[in-house]
Design a protein around this motif. Structure first.
Motif, PDB file in Angstrom:
ATOM      1  N   LYS B   9     -13.438  -5.505  -4.526  1.00 15.58           N
ATOM      2  CA  LYS B   9     -13.361  -5.612  -3.485  1.00 15.58           C
ATOM      3  C   LYS B   9     -13.546  -4.656  -2.145  1.00 15.58           C
ATOM      4  O   LYS B   9     -13.570  -3.750  -2.368  1.00 15.58           O
ATOM      5  N   PHE B  11     -14.623  -4.186   2.032  1.00 19.02           N
ATOM      6  CA  PHE B  11     -14.006  -4.354   3.082  1.00 19.02           C
ATOM      7  C   PHE B  11     -15.109  -4.327   4.043  1.00 19.02           C
ATOM      8  O   PHE B  11     -15.431  -2.762   4.220  1.00 19.02           O
ATOM      9  N   VAL B  48      -1.579  -9.644  -6.984  1.00 17.14           N
ATOM     10  CA  VAL B  48      -0.894 -10.771  -6.677  1.00 17.14           C
ATOM     11  C   VAL B  48      -1.009 -12.071  -6.109  1.00 17.14           C
ATOM     12  O   VAL B  48      -0.658 -12.873  -5.707  1.00 17.14           O
ATOM     13  N   GLY B  49      -2.211 -12.280  -5.239  1.00 16.87           N
ATOM     14  CA  GLY B  49      -1.940 -13.352  -4.993  1.00 16.87           C
ATOM     15  C   GLY B  49      -3.031 -12.982  -2.874  1.00 16.87           C
ATOM     16  O   GLY B  49      -2.881 -13.574  -2.033  1.00 16.87           O
ATOM     17  N   LEU B  50      -2.034 -11.521  -2.778  1.00 18.80           N
ATOM     18  CA  LEU B  50      -2.630 -11.063  -1.486  1.00 18.80           C
ATOM     19  C   LEU B  50      -4.321 -11.111  -0.594  1.00 18.80           C
ATOM     20  O   LEU B  50      -4.174 -11.513   0.262  1.00 18.80           O
ATOM     21  N   PHE B  51      -4.335 -10.213  -1.230  1.00 21.54           N
ATOM     22  CA  PHE B  51      -6.520 -10.532  -1.208  1.00 21.54           C
ATOM     23  C   PHE B  51      -7.071 -10.840  -2.272  1.00 21.54           C
ATOM     24  O   PHE B  51      -6.694 -11.456  -3.582  1.00 21.54           O
ATOM     25  N   ALA B  52      -7.852 -11.899  -1.472  1.00 24.18           N
ATOM     26  CA  ALA B  52      -8.797 -12.316  -2.425  1.00 24.18           C
ATOM     27  C   ALA B  52     -10.499 -11.450  -2.735  1.00 24.18           C
ATOM     28  O   ALA B  52     -10.567 -10.628  -2.594  1.00 24.18           O
ATOM     29  N   LYS B  73       1.375 -17.007 -10.568  1.00 22.52           N
ATOM     30  CA  LYS B  73       2.347 -16.631  -9.385  1.00 22.52           C
ATOM     31  C   LYS B  73       3.525 -16.485 -10.125  1.00 22.52           C
ATOM     32  O   LYS B  73       4.751 -15.937  -9.971  1.00 22.52           O
ATOM     33  N   TYR B  78       6.942  -9.243  -7.763  1.00 17.37           N
ATOM     34  CA  TYR B  78       5.987  -8.173  -7.261  1.00 17.37           C
ATOM     35  C   TYR B  78       6.941  -7.540  -6.553  1.00 17.37           C
ATOM     36  O   TYR B  78       7.552  -8.263  -5.168  1.00 17.37           O
ATOM     37  N   PRO B  80       6.033  -5.100  -3.596  1.00 16.08           N
ATOM     38  CA  PRO B  80       5.033  -4.073  -2.940  1.00 16.08           C
ATOM     39  C   PRO B  80       6.000  -2.878  -2.143  1.00 16.08           C
ATOM     40  O   PRO B  80       6.579  -2.370  -2.561  1.00 16.08           O
TER      41      PRO B  80
END
Lengths: 564, 240
Positions: B9, B11, B48-52, B73, B78, B80
């Motif tokens: 990942k 940024f 959990v699918g919050l970031f690709a 999901k 999950y 946080p």
């Protein structure tokens, strides 16, 4: 201490505003164009309106300033109410205040900081709009730019500052009373007082009555109008500003300047009182606000119609999303209160519009202008509603959005529920406005329903487009750290969205102008006009609206799939 | 089962997670450790699918989170790192909201919520708005929400933040029980003792790379190389 904190706040503002990233530069440039366009439209509108009133309809100078005074009254009340609602969040609910209260900072400094933050942050667009309107108005009279900048700083800014200071004084009074008799009772009482005051103002300064009275003095109406103004109006700040502008227009500075003196003195006194009250009471009222909040919640724990335990006709996922949206909306005071205010304003507008008597008017242009003004105002109301309530929908999910984003549900479903929740109320209100503002035209066109159907058709497309744009751009510009819906609806992104909505409305207005004009020509003069029909304009209207709606929806959908 | 293959990942210019490969079989309790900014939360958010992810693949219980997010999901619970809740909803309403998202029938949900309220000792707080909750109470509601649908995999980021000793004990026992019942658990934590006590396997991530991944037994050998403390092993492998 105050300067020290202000310095860091300004630094933080500069850093976030002048971000050097490519995306921010593109966004900033686009904003600049749209804001520039808005500023130019405001300028042109004021210039043309002044010219139209004075040269075309030969409205006298004093009568023109009487109308300006009425508009300033509405502006004053709007700024005042807006500041009460926003100040509640900034002075009593913000995390920054909680943080500052733990530091050795005098309470009055915190109060001043948040007051200024509130005033300048939420009024930036109003300042721009007010200045450009002033520029347009002043250009008609040939004032220099320096003079107009002076008027802006020494007349308009104090005028708005007075309104904001009064708002905060009222808010602290509300908090004091709420601690004793309850928040709901105080709000209901305040609301009634505002309604009564607005009613009295417009009853006493009723433009129709005013003009009927003045008809006795034809052709020297303007000379006698000052005598027809009720005495109490002279004590209102909007009248001081209007009188200043009137005497300035007559180049009579000896009579104009005392009004500036009165305005500045009263503003200084009210702000001084505000500081004294805040010095003695701000922290105590902040403590009261902590007690008031749980008291306001009391009723929420009882079983109610939107209780999650109750059965529903919808699928489980849709049901819980709908209930969540509704409960959160009605448990946020600033949301339902603002909605009630906007509904009352819409109601007043619709009732007034439906009672317009056009039967006695025999000027063709007046029918056309009245229709277009009502049409534009209806569109503007819908745009304002969408901006205030739909734009913040995604951002207000806040950091709790993780719970939906990690759930086994399509993001498009979450988005569509938000769209429906936003669209339905806006659509119903838009239809109500369209129907009531078309009633006078059914009578005047001999019971023809074409314009009514066109109004219903228009309001559908306008609501669809404005809701799609606001939801989409609201998602794109979402700030999940902003809990205040009013601040969320007054950010740069929100303003940009509103300006795009205005541009859309201007295009629609330009599109319908010719066919509506032709329709009235045919209806009253039995003359066929070789221009495009209402039906053709309607098709173009629908196509433009469809494209814009799709654009808004795609942007919104993509935005809620971004990394969170 | 949770499986990450070559997950990266980025940024902008920053690589938060660098080519991470990891497999957590069914029933394993995996401790995910690392210094601040090492890439723990980023990894968890990708699972959990919050970031690709920028590249690589993540499979949870046979479903790729990118291509089959709904199915993946459906089996994840999950929690946080910061338990943000909808402040205007009560704890009970929040649990119903989450249960509804998982399409749990109302009758089943009523019973399940009552069980969870009792298990986590939430008591009367459940009908108060979450804006009045302490950090610990929010954390209890969040963990209860994560367990509402009997997940096959639990992803939990810093579970002990804000919990008093009694609540921490409940959470510890709950997670241990879930793991024994065949639930895969990936837990990120800064508490070395907590990880050592509960986890079957511990991975340490530093600068986005997995620098250590040992079972409890292997960890004992590692500790023996230093002064017998897990802290010394941790400081050594995260030195750079």
């Amino acid at each position: 201490m105050l300067i020290h904190i202000l310095r860091y706040k300004i630094l933080s503002y500069i850093k976030s505003t002048f971000d050097r990233r490519f995306v921010s530069i593109v966004r900033g440039t686009a904003s600049l164009f749209v804001f520039g366009g808005f500023a130019y439209i405001a300028y042109l509108f004021a210039l043309e309106a002044t010219s139209f009133m004075l040269d075309h309809t030969h409205t006298g100078l004093y009568l023109l300033h009487t109308f300006i005074s009425m508009m300033l009254f509405v502006f004053f009340i709007a700024v005042n109410l807006g500041n009460i609602i926003v100040s509640y969040s900034t002075l009593y609910r913000s995390m920054e205040v909680k943080f500052l209260l733990t530091k050795p900072i005098p309470f009055i400094h915190i109060f001043i900081l948040k007051f200024l933050d509130n005033f300048f942050y939420s009024s930036t667009t109003l300042f721009l709009g007010a200045f450009m309107m002033l520029l347009g108005y002043g250009s008609y009279f040939g004032y220099s730019i320096y003079y107009l900048v002076g008027v802006m700083f020494f007349v308009f800014v104090p005028f708005m500052f007075l309104s904001a200071s009064l708002a905060v004084l009222i808010l602290m009074t509300i908090m004091k009373l709420a601690g004793r008799i309850g928040f709901r009772k105080v709000l209901a009482g305040l609301f009634a007082i505002y309604l009564l005051f607005t009613y009295i103002f417009f009853d006493l300064s009723n433009p129709t009555k005013l003009i009927e009275n003045l008809n006795r003095f034809i052709p020297n109406m303007d000379a006698y109008i000052a005598q027809s103004i009720p005495e109490f109006l002279h004590y209102l700040p909007n009248q001081w500003v209007a009188e200043f502008l009137y005497y300035s227009a007559r180049n009579d500075m000896a009579n104009a300047l005392p009004y500036v003196g009165i305005l500045l003195t009263v503003t200084a006194i009210v702000f001084g009182v505000c500081l004294i009250v805040a010095h003695r009471f701000y922290y105590r009222s902040w403590l009261i606000s902590l007690k008031v909040q749980p008291a306001v919640q009391g009723s929420a724990e009882r079983k109610h119609f939107f209780d999650f335990r109750s059965r529903s006709m919808f699928s489980t996922q849709i049901e819980v999303l709908l209930k969540k949206e509704i409960l959160i909306f009605f448990r946020e005071t600033s949301q339902w209160l603002h909605l009630v205010i906007m509904l009352i304003l819409t109601g007043l507008f619709s009732i007034s519009a439906s009672h317009i008597n056009l039967m006695r008017v025999h000027v063709l242009d007046m029918h056309l202008i009245t229709y277009l003004v009502l049409y534009a105002f209806g569109g503007f109301m819908v745009g304002a509603l969408a901006l205030r309530f739909v734009f913040p929908l995604i951002g207000l999910e806040g950091q709790a959005f993780w719970s939906l984003r990690t759930g086994p549900i399509k993001q498009s479903k979450i988005f569509m529920v938000k769209f429906i929740i936003g669209f339905l109320p806006v659509f119903i209100i838009a239809e109500y406005i369209a129907i009531s503002s078309n009633i006078p035209f059914i009578k005047v066109t001999g019971a023809s329903y074409l314009l009514l159907w066109f109004g219903i058709f228009s309001s559908f497309w306008i609501s669809l487009t404005t809701v799609a744009l606001n939801l989409g751009f609201g998602g794109y510009f979402a700030n999940y750290f902003e809990h205040n819906p009013i601040r969320a609806a007054s950010t740069q992104g929100a303003t940009l969205t509103f300006l795009i909505t205005i541009i859309y409305l201007v295009i629609i207005l330009a599109l319908v102008f010719m066919p509506i004009s032709a329709y009235f020509t045919k209806a009253f003069m039995s003359r066929n006009s070789p221009i495009i029909s209402i039906e053709t304009a309607g098709v173009l209207f629908a196509v433009i609206s469809c494209l814009l709606s799709a654009f808004g929806l795609i942007i919104g959908l993509r935005s809620i799939r971004r990394d969170f | 089962m949770i499986e990450l293959k070559g997950v990266t990942k980025k940024f902008g210019n920053l690589t938060a997670v660098d080519n991470l490969t990891l497999s957590i079989p069914q029933g394993e309790f995996f401790g995910f450790l690392g210094p601040n900014g090492a890439g723990k939360t980023t990894t968890i958010k990708m699972i959990v699918g919050l970031f690709a992810p920028t590249s690589g693949s993540i499979v949870v219980n046979d479903y790729n989170i990118q291509s089959h997010p709904i199915e993946a999901k459906q089996s994840i619970g999950y929690v946080p790192d910061i338990p943000f809740l909808y402040e205007k909803l009560t704890g009970r309403e929040f649990l119903y909201l989450i249960g509804g998202l998982f399409n749990i029938p109302k009758m089943v949900l009523n019973k399940r919520i009552s069980e969870l309220i009792e298990h986590f000792e939430i008591g009367d707080w459940v009908d108060k708005r979450t804006e009045d909750y302490s950090q610990g109470m929010k954390q209890r509601i969040t963990i209860a929400a994560a367990l509402i649908h009997h997940p096959k995999a639990i992803i939990i980021d810093e579970p002990l933040i804000g919990l008093d000793p009694r609540s921490a004990k409940i959470v510890r026992e709950t997670l241990h029980h879930q793991s024994k019942n065949g639930v895969s658990i990936l837990m990120s934590t800064h508490s070395l003792a907590f990880a050592e006590e509960l986890c079957d396997r511990i991975g340490i991530i530093n600068n986005g790379r997995l620098v250590m991944c040992d079972t409890r037994e292997q960890l004992q050998i590692q500790k023996a190389r230093y002064d017998g403390k897990f802290e010394s092993v941790f400081l050594e492998v995260t030195k750079q």
